[in-house]
Write an enzyme that holds these catalytic residues in place. Structure first.
Site: not given
Ligand code: AHR
Length: 499
Positions: A27, A72, A172-173, A244, A292, A349
């Site tokens: 990103e 983001n 995205n999101e 995550y 992700e 990432q």
């Molecule tokens: O990977 C970091 C962030 O995590 C990304 O920008 C977003 O899509 C997610 O919240």
């Protein structure tokens, strides 16, 4: 010592492992692009300003697929800012990460770099501040051969051939209030459907990923997926999942059990896809893109103190430890167990930002502990995911019950006559594991790789390779298969060959 069992039968399979399962993500944020992959003036930079030492590490991982440019960041990005002569590109405030984006690296530079590391690009279009028009123009710019405004503009920028980008993300999101241009499921679903329609009219060969929930803890989780698919079902091919994990409570048993959360997440999203399939009387199956996933929590506090609006803000620089590597191994195993529906997964990432690879400005690049399970799965996990029978003693933790101490997956590559077993031992005791192999009787052990460490918090800082795998695992052949010894708290890769 504890005892476990694994049975593999050549006839029992889950499905083909799509190579995109071993994808990653870059990103425009933190030091991922600037000071990560791109650092003109670095002693190891190539003629385009990209660090060759970082490229070498990415090649070690054999990353086949990289999502770009966000994240983001995507939701405020004008892709047109990043094409054409670099000197004319605007410096913009990126509101998502409070950074100044110089646009020195844009679409063509990134696609040129991706080729150097042999990766396909998973391009994402901005559905936050932009929409249908910007998205279809980007498809035309990237994929149309010539003879139209945007394709000829690409050629005039010096990029003669179309890129043929196959997989595209629709935003995205978009369910997250933190997102620039956050939308309700209805607003997003309609926009995604109309955008998807014209993107596919521009290039009918592309595949599209609709945004699912940002994580399974979102209040709108699953209703979001249902409504988005209500609008987009016939226009898209995948729905995304993001997740995550962190060991916030410093509770190892509970932390390592979090692979069960991913399993539940995947099953829930699969269920809603199939519900919509039935509801719509559709013949089409929607697949899953875990675009992700990672551990992310170490850097949370430090990030609050980083100065805003500088380029390459050092944020999300999680320093991973050995226990993180074990969880990453278990998460990879969980993904392989769903290879029939989960076709894409991007470790978020790749460089500096919650990443397996770290760099120092003007200096070294190194491998974090999570580098290793990801590399082993990517390198040895291509082929068919096998349906294993695993018997293991279990435990209960703060949030999970009946957690098997042993997680295992196996991948068979018919042409190479290679069978690889991946296993994590979450127990503090040695696990003697009887592995029965039906249909693989003439296979022999090539290598038993182990990642283990006495200190769960051990890290790999610059010039310090504390956490690295070795090939001295103890597995021995017997009449029915193998007796493997999984050392306490270890990641194991047993490689077998029929040749
Ligand atoms: O990977 C970091 C962030 O995590 C990304 O920008 C977003 O899509 C997610 O919240």
């Amino acid at each position: 010592m504890k005892k476990a069992g694994i049975t593999a039968d050549k006839e029992y399979i889950i499905g083909e492992v799509d190579k995109r399962m071993y994808g990653s993500f870059i990103e425009h944020m933190g030091r991922a692009v600037y000071e990560g992959i791109y650092e003109p003036g670095h002693p190891k930079a190539d003629k385009d300003g990209f660090r060759t030492d970082v490229q070498e590490l990415i090649k070690e991982l054999q990353v086949p697929f990289i999502r770009y440019p966000g994240g983001n960041f995507l939701s405020g990005y004008n892709w047109e800012d990043g094409v054409g002569p670099v000197k004319d590109r605007p410096r913009r405030l990126d509101l998502a990460w409070q950074t100044t984006e110089t646009n020195e690296v844009g679409t063509n530079e990134f696609l040129t770099w991706a080729k150097k590391v042999n990766a396909e690009v998973n391009m994402a279009v901005n559905l936050g501040t932009r929409g249908i028009d910007a998205a279809r123009n980007l498809v035309e710019y990237c994929n149309h051969p010539e003879g139209s405004y945007w394709s000829d503009l690409r050629k005039s920028h010096g990029y003669e051939k179309p890129y043929g980008i196959k997989t595209w993300c629709l935003g995205n999101e978009m369910d997250g209030p933190w997102q620039i241009g956050h939308k309700t499921a209805h607003e997003y679903g309609r926009l995604a459907a109309e955008t998807a329609k014209v993107m596919k009219w521009t290039d009918p060969t592309i595949e599209l990923v609709a945004c699912g929930s940002s994580n399974s803890g979102m209040p709108s989780f699953i209703e979001w997926e249902a409504e988005v698919l209500e609008h987009t079902y016939e226009h898209v091919d995948y729905i995304s999942l993001h997740t995550y994990y962190g060991n916030h409570e410093n509770d190892l048993e509970n932390y390592l059990a979090k692979s069960m959360d991913l399993d539940h997440f995947i099953k829930s999203v699969t269920a809603v896809c199939d519900y919509m399939k039935a509801k719509k009387r559709s013949k089409k199956t929607i697949h899953l893109s875990l675009d992700e996933w990672n551990v992310w929590y170490h850097s949370n506090e430090a990030d609050k103190k980083v100065e805003p609006w500088i380029t390459a803000r050092p944020i999300l620089e999680d320093i991973y430890n050995f226990e993180d590597a074990l969880l990453i191994g278990s998460l990879l195993i969980t993904m392989l167990q769903h290879a029939d529906r989960l076709k894409i997964a991007c470790l978020a990432q790749l460089v500096n930002v919650i990443a397996p690879i770290m760099t120092e400005k003007g200096g070294e690049a190194w491998r974090q502990p999570i580098f290793y399970p990801y590399m082993h799965a990517s390198v040895y996990g291509r082929g068919t995911s096998m349906k294993l029978l695993v018997t293991s003693p279990k435990y209960d933790s703060a949030d999970f019950t009946d957690v098997p101490y042993v997680d295992a997956a196996a991948v068979y590559h018919e042409e190479d006559e290679a069978l690889t077993i991946f296993a994590v031992n979450k127990s503090k005791e040695l696990m003697e594991t009887e592995i029965k192999l039906r249909g693989f009787e003439d296979y022999r052990i090539i290598e038993h790789i182990v990642l283990e460490h006495q200190d769960m918090k051990a890290t790999n800082q610059k010039n310090r390779k504390e956490v690295t795998p070795h090939s001295n695992g103890t597995s021995s052949a017997n009449a029915e298969g193998i007796t493997a010894h999984f050392t306490p708290l270890s990641w194991n890769v047993i490689r077998l060959s029929g040749k």
